[in-house]
Design an enzyme around this catalytic site. Sequence first.
Site, short mmCIF file in Angstrom:
data_model
loop_
_atom_site.label_atom_id
_atom_site.label_comp_id
_atom_site.label_asym_id
_atom_site.label_seq_id
_atom_site.Cartn_x
_atom_site.Cartn_y
_atom_site.Cartn_z
N ASP A 11 0.82 -1.22 0.00
CA ASP A 11 0.00 0.00 0.00
C ASP A 11 0.85 1.26 0.00
O ASP A 11 0.46 2.27 0.58
CB ASP A 11 -0.92 0.00 1.23
N LYS A 33 -1.18 -8.37 -2.55
CA LYS A 33 -2.36 -7.57 -2.91
C LYS A 33 -1.88 -6.19 -3.36
O LYS A 33 -1.10 -5.54 -2.66
CB LYS A 33 -3.28 -7.42 -1.70
N LYS A 62 -11.59 -2.39 -5.79
CA LYS A 62 -12.96 -2.18 -5.29
C LYS A 62 -13.82 -1.41 -6.28
O LYS A 62 -14.34 -0.34 -5.99
CB LYS A 62 -12.94 -1.47 -3.94
N PHE A 63 -14.00 -2.01 -7.46
CA PHE A 63 -14.80 -1.34 -8.49
C PHE A 63 -16.25 -1.17 -8.03
O PHE A 63 -16.84 -2.07 -7.43
CB PHE A 63 -14.79 -2.15 -9.79
N ASP A 65 -19.39 0.88 -10.07
CA ASP A 65 -19.80 1.81 -11.14
C ASP A 65 -20.94 1.15 -11.91
O ASP A 65 -21.44 0.10 -11.49
CB ASP A 65 -18.58 2.09 -12.05
N PRO A 67 -22.68 -1.22 -14.65
CA PRO A 67 -22.17 -2.55 -15.03
C PRO A 67 -21.19 -2.54 -16.20
O PRO A 67 -20.15 -3.19 -16.15
CB PRO A 67 -23.46 -3.32 -15.38
N THR A 69 -19.16 -0.24 -17.30
CA THR A 69 -17.85 0.34 -16.93
C THR A 69 -17.05 -0.67 -16.11
O THR A 69 -15.85 -0.87 -16.34
CB THR A 69 -18.07 1.65 -16.13
N THR A 120 -13.67 -2.72 6.76
CA THR A 120 -13.32 -3.00 8.17
C THR A 120 -13.03 -1.72 8.96
O THR A 120 -12.92 -1.76 10.17
CB THR A 120 -12.10 -3.94 8.25
N GLY A 210 -1.26 -6.18 5.85
CA GLY A 210 -0.46 -5.08 5.35
C GLY A 210 0.61 -4.70 6.33
O GLY A 210 1.66 -5.36 6.43
N ARG A 211 0.33 -3.64 7.11
CA ARG A 211 1.36 -2.99 7.91
C ARG A 211 2.08 -3.89 8.90
O ARG A 211 3.24 -3.65 9.21
CB ARG A 211 0.75 -1.75 8.59
#
Length: 229
Positions: A11, A33, A62-63, A65, A67, A69, A120, A210-211
């Site tokens: 990230d 990821k 995380k689309f 929009d 359908p 697109t 989350t 992640g972190r």
Amino acid sequence: MDISSIIVALDDPNPTKNYDLMDRLAGVATRIKIGSIAFSSQGPKILEYAHQKGFKIFLDLKFHDIPQTVSKAVLSVTQICPIEFITIHALGGSAMIQAAKEVASMQEVPTSILAVTILTSHEQAWLSEISLQHTLEQEALTLGNLAKNSGADGVVCSAHEVSQMRSALGNNFIYMVPGIRLEGDAKHDQKRVATPKEALDLGATYLVMGRSITEAKDPASVLTGLKSL
Ligand code: C5P
């Protein structure tokens, strides 16, 4: 534990940091990821680099929009290199989820569509802000059902929802769980966290970390240390 179920989240907006992290994790981590921070800054190149390094790729954009697109966006990214998982927001509705799934399943190496239910970082107060009356868990379950019935392959959900989700949506579905912290780690902006063992015991299929890994002095050794859990 089997550390191939851990997906390391890159990230960082700084390309050098992400490439350096991939160099250090190559051969140790199976999956990484790439989310909107890294993809917005480094574009398709970061996917190509991850693919060359041998990682399986979870593209977390995380689309959400209309359908057509979303289906064209899924087609565009899956043509860069094989992508194992892509996220869409379940809030986009059944037509959008079906459109994403249709394109993803047409690829030579099919991509799994994962639906984000409730982020989350959200708490109950956020539901009131948008006039949703139910609990976080109920809203997440409604969105999980919608995703499954619309052809998604799994959901992204917190450790606190995963056991209820698995009971309701069954074992033939992927449960991707972020918000994972090692004992004693800072929670940062995550509100509902769990340790890797807790999340797996509760029913997670994959863990997004992640972190806790990326900010460690030696990310590869934190990851290999998890084998003994
Ligand atoms: O650093 P940390 O372990 O909190 O990173 C969690 C990753 O999982 C981030 O990339 C974040 O965007 C992602 N994520 C999340 N909650 C979701 C979906 C994805 O934290 N519901």
